[in-house]
Design a protein around this motif. Structure first.
Motif, PDB file in Angstrom:
ATOM      1  N   MET A   1       0.848  -1.198   0.000  1.00  0.00           N
ATOM      2  CA  MET A   1       0.000   0.000   0.000  1.00  0.00           C
ATOM      3  C   MET A   1       0.885   1.250   0.000  1.00  0.00           C
ATOM      4  N   THR A   2       0.572   2.205  -0.852  1.00  0.00           N
ATOM      5  CA  THR A   2       1.390   3.406  -0.989  1.00  0.00           C
ATOM      6  C   THR A   2       1.157   4.347   0.183  1.00  0.00           C
ATOM      7  N   ALA A   3       2.256   4.745   0.799  1.00  0.00           N
ATOM      8  CA  ALA A   3       2.148   5.707   1.895  1.00  0.00           C
ATOM      9  C   ALA A   3       1.892   7.087   1.325  1.00  0.00           C
ATOM     10  N   GLY A   4       1.392   7.952   2.153  1.00  0.00           N
ATOM     11  CA  GLY A   4       1.146   9.304   1.704  1.00  0.00           C
ATOM     12  C   GLY A   4       0.226  10.030   2.653  1.00  0.00           C
ATOM     13  N   VAL A   5      -0.220  11.195   2.229  1.00  0.00           N
ATOM     14  CA  VAL A   5      -1.085  12.041   3.034  1.00  0.00           C
ATOM     15  C   VAL A   5      -2.371  12.297   2.273  1.00  0.00           C
ATOM     16  N   PHE A 196       6.666  33.649   5.367  1.00  0.00           N
ATOM     17  CA  PHE A 196       6.077  32.671   6.287  1.00  0.00           C
ATOM     18  C   PHE A 196       4.651  32.242   5.955  1.00  0.00           C
ATOM     19  N   LEU A 197       3.900  33.001   5.165  1.00  0.00           N
ATOM     20  CA  LEU A 197       2.502  32.633   4.925  1.00  0.00           C
ATOM     21  C   LEU A 197       2.433  31.471   3.931  1.00  0.00           C
ATOM     22  N   PRO A 198       1.816  30.351   4.309  1.00  0.00           N
ATOM     23  CA  PRO A 198       1.755  29.194   3.407  1.00  0.00           C
ATOM     24  C   PRO A 198       0.631  29.329   2.392  1.00  0.00           C
ATOM     25  N   GLU A 199       0.753  28.563   1.327  1.00  0.00           N
ATOM     26  CA  GLU A 199      -0.313  28.490   0.338  1.00  0.00           C
ATOM     27  C   GLU A 199      -1.313  27.422   0.771  1.00  0.00           C
ATOM     28  N   SER A 200      -2.499  27.488   0.215  1.00  0.00           N
ATOM     29  CA  SER A 200      -3.522  26.473   0.458  1.00  0.00           C
ATOM     30  C   SER A 200      -3.016  25.103   0.019  1.00  0.00           C
ATOM     31  N   LEU A 201      -3.134  24.118   0.891  1.00  0.00           N
ATOM     32  CA  LEU A 201      -2.723  22.750   0.556  1.00  0.00           C
ATOM     33  C   LEU A 201      -3.558  22.194  -0.590  1.00  0.00           C
ATOM     34  N   VAL A 202      -4.850  22.430  -0.537  1.00  0.00           N
ATOM     35  CA  VAL A 202      -5.731  21.925  -1.592  1.00  0.00           C
ATOM     36  C   VAL A 202      -5.367  22.559  -2.931  1.00  0.00           C
ATOM     37  N   PHE A 203      -5.041  23.841  -2.929  1.00  0.00           N
ATOM     38  CA  PHE A 203      -4.636  24.508  -4.171  1.00  0.00           C
ATOM     39  C   PHE A 203      -3.348  23.902  -4.718  1.00  0.00           C
ATOM     40  N   LEU A 204      -2.370  23.661  -3.835  1.00  0.00           N
ATOM     41  CA  LEU A 204      -1.084  23.123  -4.283  1.00  0.00           C
ATOM     42  C   LEU A 204      -1.227  21.733  -4.883  1.00  0.00           C
ATOM     43  N   ALA A 209      -0.564  22.260  -8.650  1.00  0.00           N
ATOM     44  CA  ALA A 209       0.309  21.213  -9.183  1.00  0.00           C
ATOM     45  C   ALA A 209       1.695  21.240  -8.543  1.00  0.00           C
ATOM     46  N   ASN A 210       1.730  21.314  -7.209  1.00  0.00           N
ATOM     47  CA  ASN A 210       3.009  21.292  -6.501  1.00  0.00           C
ATOM     48  C   ASN A 210       2.841  20.444  -5.244  1.00  0.00           C
ATOM     49  N   ALA A 211       2.646  19.130  -5.442  1.00  0.00           N
ATOM     50  CA  ALA A 211       2.382  18.237  -4.320  1.00  0.00           C
ATOM     51  C   ALA A 211       3.584  18.122  -3.388  1.00  0.00           C
ATOM     52  N   GLU A 212       4.798  18.280  -3.923  1.00  0.00           N
ATOM     53  CA  GLU A 212       5.982  18.188  -3.067  1.00  0.00           C
ATOM     54  C   GLU A 212       6.012  19.337  -2.068  1.00  0.00           C
ATOM     55  N   ARG A 213       5.676  20.528  -2.529  1.00  0.00           N
ATOM     56  CA  ARG A 213       5.597  21.674  -1.613  1.00  0.00           C
ATOM     57  C   ARG A 213       4.492  21.461  -0.589  1.00  0.00           C
ATOM     58  N   ALA A 214       3.372  20.889  -1.034  1.00  0.00           N
ATOM     59  CA  ALA A 214       2.274  20.605  -0.109  1.00  0.00           C
ATOM     60  C   ALA A 214       2.719  19.628   0.968  1.00  0.00           C
ATOM     61  N   TYR A 215       3.504  18.617   0.584  1.00  0.00           N
ATOM     62  CA  TYR A 215       3.962  17.641   1.576  1.00  0.00           C
ATOM     63  C   TYR A 215       4.883  18.298   2.607  1.00  0.00           C
ATOM     64  N   ARG A 216       5.744  19.205   2.175  1.00  0.00           N
ATOM     65  CA  ARG A 216       6.616  19.909   3.124  1.00  0.00           C
ATOM     66  C   ARG A 216       5.780  20.697   4.134  1.00  0.00           C
ATOM     67  N   GLU A 228      11.200  11.833   3.657  1.00  0.00           N
ATOM     68  CA  GLU A 228      11.170  11.680   2.208  1.00  0.00           C
ATOM     69  C   GLU A 228       9.792  12.079   1.686  1.00  0.00           C
ATOM     70  N   PRO A 229       9.736  12.806   0.565  1.00  0.00           N
ATOM     71  CA  PRO A 229       8.441  13.231   0.013  1.00  0.00           C
ATOM     72  C   PRO A 229       7.525  12.047  -0.260  1.00  0.00           C
ATOM     73  N   GLN A 230       6.271  12.209   0.126  1.00  0.00           N
ATOM     74  CA  GLN A 230       5.252  11.186  -0.064  1.00  0.00           C
ATOM     75  C   GLN A 230       4.124  11.764  -0.919  1.00  0.00           C
ATOM     76  N   PRO A 231       3.323  10.909  -1.553  1.00  0.00           N
ATOM     77  CA  PRO A 231       2.180  11.416  -2.331  1.00  0.00           C
ATOM     78  C   PRO A 231       1.186  12.149  -1.426  1.00  0.00           C
ATOM     79  N   VAL A 232       0.620  13.211  -1.933  1.00  0.00           N
ATOM     80  CA  VAL A 232      -0.427  13.958  -1.232  1.00  0.00           C
ATOM     81  C   VAL A 232      -1.661  13.947  -2.112  1.00  0.00           C
ATOM     82  N   THR A 233      -2.775  13.509  -1.574  1.00  0.00           N
ATOM     83  CA  THR A 233      -4.001  13.407  -2.354  1.00  0.00           C
ATOM     84  C   THR A 233      -5.109  14.228  -1.717  1.00  0.00           C
ATOM     85  N   VAL A 234      -6.060  14.587  -2.549  1.00  0.00           N
ATOM     86  CA  VAL A 234      -7.224  15.331  -2.086  1.00  0.00           C
ATOM     87  C   VAL A 234      -8.434  14.761  -2.792  1.00  0.00           C
TER      88      VAL A 234
END
Length: 451
Positions: A1-5, A196-204, A209-216, A228-234
């Protein structure tokens, strides 16, 4: 099973991190400067009129021009968060209203001031809905109403500080100095937001189209995640796309959305009418300038204090019932305020505080209600449209009360008249709560496919 967020519910089961608190603080500062700039003109307008030899009737367009700009920002610019992200809109909107406030220092006539206030309002209207949306997205559902109310307390604190700063600076440095403060202060936080202000995770994950930034960013919320970067899904339903008006009307039904807009319009109409004309009404009754500033500020302080109660109540006891009860109490306070205008000063100040609990507190609670009701993919647009439609009331409110003042209505009669619409708002909110309970099974659908 693929790990991720999986973003859906990701923040709900976790403790609030320092990173999340920092995001809320930055959004609260944006709202603070929004409130300062919105309210300062109400204290400056009488001094501008005296300086330029204007009649009182000219103050109405000056009061309303920024509100028109706010409506444009809410309705037209807030949906652009889907294309550019909440972070960019917050920063760009803040930069715009800071710049136009700076130019206002050298304004030379009514037409110029009206145009500058219009553009300032557009900047404010672009920043506020995305600040609310970011706050709601980065806070757990169990605390969402409380956190949104908290940043809107920043808006109200801006109202209070605008009165204090105006009372301090205008007698010594003139009314233009207040515009200068209103410009330089938000410019200070722009570099902080850039860093310091983050972007919306759902937007990323979706449009950005920046799932790696969303994972950070996810790791800053939950440091226990792998380095290590993991897949981020919404969920597909939350991933967004261009938000259209029909999507807002479909969320809970056309009737519910329209009624929510009506409540926003009535409440904001009363709020801005009081903020615009209360200083003039009290001055005409012969109260000292210090009392006028204190009384007007207390209508906002009351909203801040009641937010400490109504926010947790909305999270724990139910958003609609808590807000409906607040509007009922607000209607009662408005109706019985009349005698306070001819009572000792301490009683007048107490009455203004209690009125603020209902009117100003109701405004904050409505924003929290919208942030809770609208799903993440349309939250910024939903809040923006609710505030935008509400600004129709905010524009008309000062004009209607101004007409009553010109017709020699007493302050007591005006406050009594304002209690009726507040009671109607209470009924509408309770009705909306009943409709929401009847359609609650919609939220129990099986999770949508992830993207």
């Amino acid at each position: 099973m693929t790990a991720g967020v999986r973003l859906s519910g990701f923040v709900d089961g976790k403790r609030v991190s320092a990173f999340q608190y920092g995001t809320v603080v930055l959004c609260g500062l944006v709202m603070f400067f929004d409130g300062f700039d919105t309210q300062a003109i109400n204290y400056l307008a009488p001094h501008i009129a005296k300086d330029w030899g204007l009649k009182v009737a000219v103050l109405g367009p000056i009061f309303s021009s920024a509100l028109v700009g706010l409506m444009v920002g809410y309705l037209v610019l807030s949906p652009l968060s889907d294309r550019f992200g909440h972070r960019r809109l917050v920063i760009a909107g803040t930069a715009l209203f800071a710049l136009t406030s700076l130019v206002s220092v050298w304004v030379g006539g009514v037409a110029e001031l009206v145009v500058l206030r219009l553009i300032t309002g557009i900047g404010l209207g672009a920043a506020a809905p995305s600040a609310v949306a970011l706050t709601a997205e980065y806070t757990p559902k169990r605390l969402r109403a409380s956190f949104v109310l908290a940043i809107y307390c920043g808006f109200s604190l801006g109202f209070v500080v605008a009165g204090v700063v105006s009372g301090w600076l205008v007698p010594t440095a003139g009314w233009r100095s207040v515009f200068l403060v209103g410009a330089l202060a938000p410019m200070v936080i722009i570099p902080l937001m850039l860093k310091f202000l983050p972007e919306s995770l759902v937007f990323l994950v979706g449009r950005g189209a920046n799932a790696e930034r969303a994972y950070r960013l996810c790791r800053r919320i939950d440091p226990a995640l792998p380095s290590e970067p993991q897949p981020v899904t919404v969920d597909a339903a939350e991933a967004g796309g261009r938000v259209k008006l029909k999507a807002l009307l479909a969320n809970g039904g056309v009737l519910s959305t329209v009624l929510l807009w009506v409540v926003f319009a009535v409440n904001l109409g009363e709020f801005y009418a009081l903020q615009s004309w209360l200083p003039t009404m009290l001055t005409d009754l012969g109260f000292a300038n210090g009392t006028v500033v204190t009384a007007t500020s207390l209508t906002t302080v009351g909203g801040i204090v009641v937010a400490l109660v109504v926010g947790p109540a909305m999270d724990r006891l139910g958003a609609f019932g808590s807000l409906g009860a607040l509007f009922v109490v607000g209607a009662v306070f408005l109706a019985v305020t009349g005698p306070a205008f001819h009572a000792p000063v301490w009683l007048l100040l107490a009455a203004m505080f209690l009125v603020g609990c209902g009117v100003s507190g109701g405004q904050k609670a409505l924003i929290a209600l919208a942030a809770v009701v609208y799903p993440v993919n349309i939250r910024s647009t939903g809040v923006g449209w609710a505030l935008g439609i509400g600004r129709l009331g905010g524009i008309l409110g000062p004009l209607v009360v101004g007409a009553a003042v010109a017709a020699d209505w007493s302050p007591a009669a005006i406050f009594l008249a304002l209690s009726g619409p507040m009671l109607v708002c209470a009924v509408l909110i309770l009705y909306l709560g009943r409709r929401a309970r009847q359609t609650a099974e919609v939220a129990e659908r099986e999770p949508a496919p992830a993207v």
